[in-house]
Design a protein around this motif. Structure first.
Motif, PDB file in Angstrom:
ATOM      1  N   ARG A   6       0.830  -1.210   0.000  1.00  0.00           N
ATOM      2  CA  ARG A   6       0.000   0.000   0.000  1.00  0.00           C
ATOM      3  C   ARG A   6       0.863   1.258   0.000  1.00  0.00           C
ATOM      4  O   ARG A   6       0.566   2.235  -0.682  1.00  0.00           O
ATOM      5  CB  ARG A   6      -0.956  -0.013   1.185  1.00  0.00           C
ATOM      6  N   ALA A   7       1.951   1.245   0.762  1.00  0.00           N
ATOM      7  CA  ALA A   7       2.851   2.405   0.801  1.00  0.00           C
ATOM      8  C   ALA A   7       3.512   2.627  -0.554  1.00  0.00           C
ATOM      9  O   ALA A   7       3.660   3.767  -1.007  1.00  0.00           O
ATOM     10  CB  ALA A   7       3.897   2.208   1.882  1.00  0.00           C
ATOM     11  N   ALA A  10       0.896   4.145  -2.910  1.00  0.00           N
ATOM     12  CA  ALA A  10       0.660   5.548  -2.551  1.00  0.00           C
ATOM     13  C   ALA A  10       1.826   6.420  -3.010  1.00  0.00           C
ATOM     14  O   ALA A  10       1.619   7.533  -3.508  1.00  0.00           O
ATOM     15  CB  ALA A  10       0.453   5.679  -1.052  1.00  0.00           C
ATOM     16  N   ALA A  13       1.572   7.008  -6.753  1.00  0.00           N
ATOM     17  CA  ALA A  13       0.520   7.972  -7.073  1.00  0.00           C
ATOM     18  C   ALA A  13       1.001   9.393  -6.798  1.00  0.00           C
ATOM     19  O   ALA A  13       0.711  10.307  -7.559  1.00  0.00           O
ATOM     20  CB  ALA A  13      -0.747   7.667  -6.281  1.00  0.00           C
ATOM     21  N   ASP A  14       1.742   9.576  -5.714  1.00  0.00           N
ATOM     22  CA  ASP A  14       2.289  10.907  -5.413  1.00  0.00           C
ATOM     23  C   ASP A  14       3.282  11.348  -6.479  1.00  0.00           C
ATOM     24  O   ASP A  14       3.330  12.502  -6.867  1.00  0.00           O
ATOM     25  CB  ASP A  14       2.980  10.908  -4.048  1.00  0.00           C
ATOM     26  N   LYS A  18      -2.499  10.390 -10.445  1.00  0.00           N
ATOM     27  CA  LYS A  18      -3.531   9.358 -10.511  1.00  0.00           C
ATOM     28  C   LYS A  18      -3.610   8.794 -11.927  1.00  0.00           C
ATOM     29  O   LYS A  18      -3.529   9.543 -12.897  1.00  0.00           O
ATOM     30  CB  LYS A  18      -4.870   9.983 -10.111  1.00  0.00           C
TER      31      LYS A  18
END
Length: 67
Positions: A6-7, A10, A13-14, A18
């Motif tokens: 998950r990290a 994320a 995405a950063d 998106k």
């Protein structure tokens, strides 16, 4: 999913923003107070073309409510 996965997602995405919806994905949203829904026929940064029951519309990416 584990926390490390998950990290990583994320962080991507950063870094990269998106992901755009793929051609054929079902999307919906609201533009100028009108709700719409349909299948993506083309997607490029900033604009998405959507086939809505025989008609098509081009909407800003920011108007997508759900992908």
């Amino acid at each position: 999913m584990d926390a490390e996965y998950r990290a990583a997602v994320a962080g991507m995405a950063d870094t990269y923003g998106k992901a755009l919806p793929a051609v054929g994905d079902w999307v919906n949203g609201v533009t100028a107070g009108k709700a719409w829904a349909g299948y993506v026929i083309s997607a490029e940064p900033g604009r998405i073309a959507v086939e809505c029951g025989g008609a098509w519309i081009v909407v800003p990416e920011s108007h997508l409510a759900r992908m």
